[in-house]
Design a protein around this motif. Structure first.
Motif, PDB file in Angstrom:
ATOM      1  N   GLU A 184       0.834  -1.207   0.000  1.00 58.14           N
ATOM      2  CA  GLU A 184       0.000   0.000   0.000  1.00 58.14           C
ATOM      3  C   GLU A 184       0.864   1.250   0.000  1.00 58.14           C
ATOM      4  O   GLU A 184       1.861   1.332   0.705  1.00 58.14           O
ATOM      5  N   ARG A 242      -5.641   0.362  -0.444  1.00 56.70           N
ATOM      6  CA  ARG A 242      -6.373  -0.739   0.181  1.00 56.70           C
ATOM      7  C   ARG A 242      -7.871  -0.541  -0.007  1.00 56.70           C
ATOM      8  O   ARG A 242      -8.403   0.525   0.279  1.00 56.70           O
ATOM      9  N   LEU A 281      -6.421  -5.025  -2.760  1.00 60.36           N
ATOM     10  CA  LEU A 281      -5.642  -3.821  -2.987  1.00 60.36           C
ATOM     11  C   LEU A 281      -5.914  -3.377  -4.427  1.00 60.36           C
ATOM     12  O   LEU A 281      -5.789  -4.182  -5.354  1.00 60.36           O
TER      13      LEU A 281
END
Length: 162
Positions: free
Chosen positions: A15, A42, A48
């Motif tokens: 992330e 996220r 993701l």
């Protein structure tokens, strides 16, 4: 560390925003340098979203040209493998399945294509991500109707943007 924890940790670690420069080459194309921004966001515990945008500069040129653009999702499957699904600016879409390998501070994900659509030239593709701290190394290889074996195409080193 059990495999499920590793999958979730990989999404946690990916992330953010990543930027870097790399090199592209393939037997049927002119080699080029490229720079890329990869943004991973996220969506939920097991998903993701990502957007990858690149500019390239062919050997012998000085100007950067808008190039590759893709977006998609990396998600955790029921068996704890990862699935990467994307659509690319030319219309090609891919589904790749990835396995995770961890060694000390290094996490490696190796994705192999399961489905390729809307690009009859493509036979297979594979991507390998290596994550170590704030450095993400990425390689892509592919097999096409003109190149009979899986052959390296892209290599880049990205740094986490602060």
């Amino acid at each position: 560390m059990d495999h499920q924890t590793t999958s979730i940790q990989v999404l946690d670690l990916l992330e953010g925003t990543w930027k870097g420069q790399g090199r592209g080459y393939f037997p049927t194309v002119t080699s080029f340098d490229f720079r890329e921004t990869l943004v991973c966001t996220r969506r939920d515990e097991k998903t993701l979203a990502y957007e990858q945008r690149s500019q390239k500069r062919y050997d012998g040129q000085t100007e950067w040209l808008e190039s590759h653009w893709e977006s998609g999702f990396i998600s955790i499957l029921d068996n704890d493998d990862l699935q990467l699904v994307n659509i690319q600016i030319g219309g090609r879409s891919e589904i790749l399945i990835g396995t995770i390998e961890t060694r000390e501070d290094l996490m490696r994900i190796h994705f192999v294509s399961k489905a390729l659509n809307n690009d009859p030239r493509m036979v297979s593709s594979a991507r390998t991500f290596e994550l170590e701290g704030d450095t993400l190394r990425y390689e892509m290889e592919m097999q096409t109707t003109k190149v009979n074996e899986s052959t390296p195409h892209l290599k880049i080193i990205l740094q986490r943007a602060k």
